[in-house]
Design a protein around this motif. Structure first.
Motif: not given
Length: 585
Positions: A473-498
């Motif tokens: 099992l191999t996984r490659s992760r980009s931090v920007s890919t994982l973090a961008a959805p939370a930043f986008a939702v915050a800009m839209l005035g909504r908060q995600i819990v996970g």
């Protein structure tokens, strides 16, 4: 909306807001090829219609050129905290009603800054109208991505998500045909692209996972792994770790020293009892005091006294001779214990089943906290003794190897052959890739996850490693890919819990008020469900705010005003629920 930054997070955030949510976005970045932006580029994937302003420094003139006076939201995603703070203060002065999303590593400073900016935005704008839309959200890409990276490294463990008055967790299981899975899952969140057949052979029949499948798709996927949602009745134990403060007696003294003290104490009590019996005193306090005087060699010889008193004095003096080295050993042990608590621990010989964490920067330090909160044994490797996460490893008493991971023998010192997983989170892509490839030669079946800067490169590495090592099992992760959805939702005035990572995709857990929402109020849970887009996984009702919310609402439950719906959505599904535009599948 305005996005300012100097790395992949800003590019990813601007692209997601523009393409996914249909927003008008202005991106402010340093000029390409400069020291501030050595690798930040769009290449052939630059979205059409996205306005880009290149500026070496984020000045007031640059913000004015980007339209700060009329903007709805501003994201400050520079890698430097000071740059983001300066720009946030200037932006709040220019537009009191602006919604601010700030990227900060220092969480304590971020909370204080958010309060300050919210107080400034709560006043009136220059025309005297209340700034009702003003709000400040401080996020850290490290905090946002760390849970996903930790969950990637530890198959079978999960990340708890507080939602709907209960604790939920997403767990990855193999195919139903390969063995027993969860007894009563709340919902199946995804069908994986891989799995295990009933014969035990790997199954790789899909190129990508299937998010939020319907019941028919779940029943037909007999050879695919899946991610299911489960409920945690309560918190799973105390996650407090020893940090050297308030250490128990067992941590200060070894078993040998404790038994020796017990033996000396028994001897003293026996001598005191014998002295009391032979002296005829009414109270044992006096004989005990005499024995202690003899024990510590205080000059009070028993001349002219009975023989039994003289013999007892000699025995007490002999016991005192035995006590002296014992006290010395105890003092040295205490000194060694506190010295070890302030230094880095070495991995135990023969340690197995642990996670090897490479890199203790700002990302690695956050991931280390997540792994220790899950009670996962960890061995860290870091080349720089002054890295941010080294202090975290020392405080949590995590074994750490100081050395360059590209040098021979460093991974072996961390016990990579006996490890359960490898997390390569250094700041250099080549170092992470080299470490994973070398670890594969030592342990071909090792579960590995590596952090890569560029998302396209991460995708290419993932596909190549999966083809080269099909049994691992191999996984490659980009931090920007994982973090961008939370930043986008915050800009839209909504908060995600996970955010739940599912292979190369991310599933979001959001909480929305039902009242006045056209897609929720008055509709049943079954009507809201859309395969591949949205699913209601919990409902927090006004009369259940004591922690007994509905974790798995039935399909005929009607959502009503006052309820808060906890939904699992894809990124495109979230675009529908925030009411920005209608997304056509």
């Amino acid at each position: 909306m305005i996005v300012c930054g100097d790395d992949g997070l800003a590019r990813r955030l601007a692209t997601e807001l523009h393409e996914l949510y249909g927003e008008s976005v202005v991106l402010v970045m340093p000029p390409a090829g400069t020291a501030e932006r050595p690798r930040a580029r769009f290449g052939a994937r630059r979205p059409t219609g996205l306005r880009v302003i290149e500026a070496s420094e984020l000045r007031d003139e640059t913000l004015a050129d980007a339209g700060i006076a009329d903007a709805t939201a501003l994201a400050l995603a520079y890698g430097d905290d000071e740059t983001n703070i300066r720009a946030a203060l200037a932006a709040r002065r220019a537009n009191p009603g602006l919604r601010l999303v700030i990227r900060l590593y220092n969480r304590r400073l971020g909370a204080q800054l958010a309060d300050l900016l919210d107080q400034a935005g709560a006043g009136a704008d220059p025309q005297g109208a209340p700034a009702a839309t003003a709000g400040t959200t401080v996020l850290s890409d490290a905090d946002t991505a760390a849970p996903a990276l930790a969950a990637t490294a530890v198959a079978g463990t999960s990340r708890a998500i507080p939602a709907g008055g209960v604790l939920l967790r997403a767990v990855e299981y193999g195919a139903p045909a390969a063995g027993p899975g969860p007894q009563a899952p709340l919902a199946t969140l995804a069908l994986l692209s891989t799995g295990t057949t009933g014969a035990g052979t790997p199954y790789r029949g899909q190129d990508s996972p299937e998010l939020l499948p319907d019941d028919d798709a779940v029943a037909a996927a007999t050879e695919r792994g899946r991610v299911v949602l489960e409920r945690i009745a309560s918190t799973e134990g105390n996650t407090t770790r020893p940090d050297g403060r308030g250490a128990p007696l067992a941590a200060l003294f070894s078993r040998q020293v404790r038994w020796s003290f017990a033996g000396i104490s028994a001897v003293v009590l026996a001598l005191a009892g014998a002295t009391w019996a032979t002296s005829g005193d009414a109270s044992p306090i006096g004989p005990l005091y005499v024995v202690l005087l003899d024990l510590f060699a205080i000059d009070d010889p028993a001349r002219g006294q009975p023989v039994d008193r003289q013999v007892l004095q000699l025995l007490a003096g002999f016991a005192g001779l035995l006590l002296l080295p014992l006290v010395t050993a105890a003092v040295l042990e205490v000194f060694g214990t506190f010295r070890a608590a302030s230094s880095l621990r070495r991995p135990r010989r023969g340690q197995s089943g642990h996670v090897v964490l490479l890199g203790l920067g700002k990302i690695g330090g956050r991931v280390l906290r997540e792994l220790r909160a899950l009670r996962i044994p960890v061995v860290c490797v870091e080349a720089d003794p002054s890295a941010r996460g080294v202090a975290v490893a020392r405080r949590l008493r995590v074994p750490t190897v100081i050395g360059d991971v590209t040098q021979e023998g460093v991974l072996e010192a961390a016990g990579i052959e006996r490890a359960a997983a490898l997390l390569a989170l250094t700041s250099k892509d080549t170092t992470n890739l080299e470490a994973v490839l070398y670890a594969r030669t030592l342990a071909p079946g090792l579960r590995a996850a590596l952090r890569l800067y560029d998302d396209d490169f991460a995708t290419a590495v993932y596909r190549t490693m999966r083809a080269a090592y099909p049994a691992a099992l191999t996984r490659s992760r980009s931090v920007s890919t994982l973090a961008a959805p939370a930043f986008a939702v915050a800009m839209l005035g909504r908060q995600i819990v996970g955010a739940i990572p599912v292979e190369r995709r991310v599933l979001l857990i959001a909480t929305l008020d039902v009242e006045g929402h056209p897609l929720l109020e008055g509709r049943t849970v079954a009507d809201v469900f859309t395969a591949g887009t949205c699913r209601v996984v919990a409902v927090d009702r006004p009369d259940d705010r004591d922690g007994s919310g509905v974790p798995a609402p039935p399909g005929d439950y009607v959502l009503r005003a006052g309820d808060r719906a906890v939904i699992a959505v894809t990124q495109r599904g979230l675009a529908e629920f925030v009411g920005r535009r209608t997304v056509v599948p």
